[in-house]
Design a protein around this motif. Structure first.
Motif, PDB file in Angstrom:
ATOM      1  N   ASN A   1       0.811  -1.227   0.000  1.00 51.18           N
ATOM      2  CA  ASN A   1       0.000   0.000   0.000  1.00 51.18           C
ATOM      3  C   ASN A   1       0.839   1.269   0.000  1.00 51.18           C
ATOM      4  O   ASN A   1       0.494   2.242  -0.671  1.00 51.18           O
ATOM      5  CB  ASN A   1      -1.033  -0.005   1.135  1.00 51.18           C
ATOM      6  N   LYS A   2       1.960   1.264   0.724  1.00 48.29           N
ATOM      7  CA  LYS A   2       2.746   2.508   0.738  1.00 48.29           C
ATOM      8  C   LYS A   2       3.470   2.718  -0.589  1.00 48.29           C
ATOM      9  O   LYS A   2       3.578   3.844  -1.066  1.00 48.29           O
ATOM     10  CB  LYS A   2       3.704   2.511   1.924  1.00 48.29           C
ATOM     11  N   LEU A   3       3.932   1.615  -1.180  1.00 47.83           N
ATOM     12  CA  LEU A   3       4.537   1.710  -2.515  1.00 47.83           C
ATOM     13  C   LEU A   3       3.535   2.315  -3.503  1.00 47.83           C
ATOM     14  O   LEU A   3       3.867   3.241  -4.261  1.00 47.83           O
ATOM     15  CB  LEU A   3       4.979   0.315  -2.981  1.00 47.83           C
ATOM     16  N   VAL A   4       2.302   1.834  -3.469  1.00 54.14           N
ATOM     17  CA  VAL A   4       1.279   2.349  -4.383  1.00 54.14           C
ATOM     18  C   VAL A   4       1.001   3.833  -4.105  1.00 54.14           C
ATOM     19  O   VAL A   4       0.894   4.639  -5.032  1.00 54.14           O
ATOM     20  CB  VAL A   4      -0.023   1.515  -4.301  1.00 54.14           C
ATOM     21  N   ALA A   5       0.918   4.186  -2.833  1.00 63.97           N
ATOM     22  CA  ALA A   5       0.661   5.596  -2.490  1.00 63.97           C
ATOM     23  C   ALA A   5       1.764   6.486  -3.052  1.00 63.97           C
ATOM     24  O   ALA A   5       1.498   7.563  -3.608  1.00 63.97           O
ATOM     25  CB  ALA A   5       0.545   5.757  -0.976  1.00 63.97           C
ATOM     26  N   GLN A   6       3.010   6.029  -2.947  1.00 64.10           N
ATOM     27  CA  GLN A   6       4.127   6.816  -3.477  1.00 64.10           C
ATOM     28  C   GLN A   6       4.078   6.908  -4.999  1.00 64.10           C
ATOM     29  O   GLN A   6       4.357   7.959  -5.579  1.00 64.10           O
ATOM     30  CB  GLN A   6       5.460   6.210  -3.014  1.00 64.10           C
ATOM     31  N   MET A   7       3.699   5.805  -5.641  1.00 70.19           N
ATOM     32  CA  MET A   7       3.575   5.823  -7.106  1.00 70.19           C
ATOM     33  C   MET A   7       2.510   6.828  -7.532  1.00 70.19           C
ATOM     34  O   MET A   7       2.695   7.588  -8.487  1.00 70.19           O
ATOM     35  CB  MET A   7       3.208   4.428  -7.625  1.00 70.19           C
ATOM     36  N   LEU A   8       1.400   6.844  -6.802  1.00 65.55           N
ATOM     37  CA  LEU A   8       0.301   7.757  -7.146  1.00 65.55           C
ATOM     38  C   LEU A   8       0.672   9.210  -6.884  1.00 65.55           C
ATOM     39  O   LEU A   8       0.170  10.113  -7.556  1.00 65.55           O
ATOM     40  CB  LEU A   8      -0.960   7.383  -6.362  1.00 65.55           C
ATOM     41  N   GLU A   9       1.558   9.429  -5.914  1.00 64.88           N
ATOM     42  CA  GLU A   9       2.035  10.797  -5.683  1.00 64.88           C
ATOM     43  C   GLU A   9       2.892  11.270  -6.856  1.00 64.88           C
ATOM     44  O   GLU A   9       2.865  12.443  -7.217  1.00 64.88           O
ATOM     45  CB  GLU A   9       2.875  10.865  -4.406  1.00 64.88           C
ATOM     46  N   SER A  10       3.650  10.330  -7.448  1.00 66.80           N
ATOM     47  CA  SER A  10       4.564  10.743  -8.514  1.00 66.80           C
ATOM     48  C   SER A  10       3.853  10.887  -9.861  1.00 66.80           C
ATOM     49  O   SER A  10       4.340  11.585 -10.740  1.00 66.80           O
ATOM     50  CB  SER A  10       5.738   9.774  -8.632  1.00 66.80           C
TER      51      SER A  10
ATOM     52  N   ASP B   1       9.398   6.594 -16.463  1.00 66.65           N
ATOM     53  CA  ASP B   1      10.698   6.706 -15.787  1.00 66.65           C
ATOM     54  C   ASP B   1      10.560   7.345 -14.412  1.00 66.65           C
ATOM     55  O   ASP B   1      11.226   6.935 -13.453  1.00 66.65           O
ATOM     56  CB  ASP B   1      11.677   7.517 -16.651  1.00 66.65           C
ATOM     57  N   LYS B   2       9.686   8.349 -14.336  1.00 66.40           N
ATOM     58  CA  LYS B   2       9.454   9.040 -13.073  1.00 66.40           C
ATOM     59  C   LYS B   2       8.863   8.077 -12.035  1.00 66.40           C
ATOM     60  O   LYS B   2       9.288   8.039 -10.878  1.00 66.40           O
ATOM     61  CB  LYS B   2       8.467  10.185 -13.364  1.00 66.40           C
ATOM     62  N   ILE B   3       7.897   7.288 -12.477  1.00 65.80           N
ATOM     63  CA  ILE B   3       7.261   6.328 -11.563  1.00 65.80           C
ATOM     64  C   ILE B   3       8.278   5.278 -11.126  1.00 65.80           C
ATOM     65  O   ILE B   3       8.384   4.935  -9.947  1.00 65.80           O
ATOM     66  CB  ILE B   3       6.034   5.654 -12.234  1.00 65.80           C
ATOM     67  N   LEU B   4       9.058   4.802 -12.087  1.00 66.01           N
ATOM     68  CA  LEU B   4      10.077   3.791 -11.794  1.00 66.01           C
ATOM     69  C   LEU B   4      11.076   4.308 -10.765  1.00 66.01           C
ATOM     70  O   LEU B   4      11.416   3.609  -9.800  1.00 66.01           O
ATOM     71  CB  LEU B   4      10.804   3.416 -13.091  1.00 66.01           C
TER      72      LEU B   4
END
Lengths: 334, 334
Positions: free
Chosen positions: A199-208, A281-284
């Motif tokens: 869940n935290k990984l996904v939250a960070q991806m959605l922020e980016s 690239d940004k998400i990665l």
């Protein structure tokens, strides 16, 4: 006999109440659960996600985790894959008469630790006991509720031509860990389950980036099945590059030994994302900052050729169709 | 072999998708379920109720119902007991390898019919298959979400001195139906399970009075256990009158034969309400209008004497303590 689960622990009567009050509430305590009414009550508004999963993994303790951890993370991950922030879980236990209370307590501690790491509360539950021989040790169902932040629309049906496919890390770890434990296989580098909350990984991806189109955790059926689901739901084709897919040496060796294709082997702490190419690239880069995304890689892209089909470009430069898993690779994997 | 459940139906791959698309979706179809993402998404606002229950009843088909009907109604009822209007259910199936597909289809049809009667949608699900002999035929988990109308505050902790205790109908029907089926007992009047959805009954009760303090369905552990839970949670005493408690002749006879006390026998379509004394007659009259409340009766009241204890005044004029069930009357009852 006092150190095992008895049928009376599932009676709804005195011993059921003892089990709940002495062995479950002290670990899982929170004001909603503690009320012990037939349902838990919470306040919410907006778009909510709702999911359910039953866990029947055998053995219940395995390298890297156990059924309790799996049951919390699995449902947290299913919620996360819609972009939801997981909030609340239910916990339903089906226990075999004679199951050792020490193992019961171990699983409850695991559930507590997993819920703490994922920052979710278990707010309602149920415990049933089944006669000896009518269930194998312990099955767990967790259902979960999460809230979807405004503007998020993630679905397996949203893949677009040109989108990049990102995989969050190595494949096959969970399946090979279970298999090795079950069959008593020893490898020079022991393989541990990857089970983890995403869940935290996904939250960070959605922020980016707000342009994440599809998300799914490739559990049963592995990476191949998830990609086939995206291809079908979106009516698009997907091409992946074999040499881009991260895989541990031990998993590769085990798959060769056992005749498994790692793209079909189960994962419990990985995700596949289909994203807008400009943001890939940004998400990665953002994913690599998270402990559970350190080995993330762009492994393929979406095409309007061969809709509904997944093609892999192999290391040798050939192309092959990667179909959905047919038959059963490994029963009771999660 | 094509007419039974195979391990591959639980693989997450091709046969899993076939099972879902050909045998579950056609019956349970709705836009939220049909999306087949990892979670279902719905919109809500206000106070929501969340509950879970696993159903392990044996046999899975019994007079008056089956495990599918039970799984829908049981969770609908748990939501209703907080005054919530049930909206959405999840459905998780754990099936034994070799389970006949004809029986699978029968249970799915039952689930569909039950969901229609209760006016709830099944919006997310999961299917697992376990090796032969590692689960007994079929277990079902349903979790549920309901919305609580503004101003409703119902809890087992809300009983007040002088409150009346209303029971919605006869006790013990479900337990005796299961027991007779399991043991091949024949009675002159066959006993059927009372399994039924109580959400509309509860909605009507709430329309007639806002002063309903506690509600619960006396399932496992029976009437006695529910009353003991209210007494403990509210720190009040409860007195009930034996001759006011509705009971069918067949159930009474079976209980005498088997040495069961009917106050401990499970029900699946009954509720116990603790209500403001001034509103009791009005609520009772309303209940009698509903098919599932026709035989409702005021069976007792709340006292500040003997807090935490339930006392029964017997037909012979004696008083006896009715404790929580200790031990197990009948395993795998629901």
């Amino acid at each position: 006999m006092n150190d095992t689960i008895l049928l009376a622990h599932g009676s709804g009567g005195k011993l059921s109440h003892d089990l709940i009050e002495k062995r479950l509430l002290p670990s899982l305590t929170n004001p909603m659960l503690n009320k012990l009414d037939d349902s838990a009550i919470f306040q919410a508004s907006g778009y909510l996600a709702f999911t359910t999963d039953s866990y029947i993994v055998s053995p219940i303790f395995f390298p890297g985790g156990d059924i309790g951890k799996l049951a919390v993370y699995g449902t947290v991950n299913d919620l996360s894959m819609n972009g939801a922030k997981p909030l609340y879980l239910s916990l339903s236990l089906i226990v075999e008469e004679g199951f050792p209370l020490s193992e019961f307590d171990h699983v409850v501690r695991s559930i507590k630790a997993a819920a703490e790491e994922a920052e979710v509360d278990i707010i309602t539950g149920d415990t049933k006991v089944v006669n000896r021989g009518q269930v194998d040790k312990l099955f767990i169902n967790t259902s979960g509720i999460g809230v979807i932040p405004f503007g998020i629309d993630i679905s397996g049906a949203n893949a677009k031509v040109g989108d990049k496919v990102i995989l969050s890390g190595t494949i096959g770890d969970h399946g090979i860990a279970i298999m090795s434990q079950r069959e008593g296989l020893k490898f020079s580098t022991p393989v541990e389950s990857d089970c983890a909350p995403l869940n935290k990984l996904v939250a960070q991806m959605l922020e980016s980036s707000s342009r994440i189109h599809c998300l799914r955790d490739p559990t049963r059926g592995g990476l191949a099945t998830t990609l086939n689901e995206f291809a079908r739901q979106s009516n698009m084709g997907i091409v992946i590059e074999e040499d881009k897919i991260p895989i541990k040496e031990g998993v590769k060796a085990a798959c060769e030994l056992l005749g498994f294709d790692p793209v079909y082997v189960a994962n419990e702490g990985k995700l596949v994302a289909v994203v807008e190419p400009d943001d890939a690239d940004k998400i990665l880069a953002q994913m690599k900052q998270n402990n559970y995304g350190r080995e993330a890689a762009i492994v393929g892209e979406v095409t309007n050729k061969h809709p509904g089909r997944v093609i892999m470009r192999t290391k040798l430069g050939h192309s092959r169709i990667v179909d959905m898993l047919s038959g059963e690779l490994l029963p009771r994997i999660c």
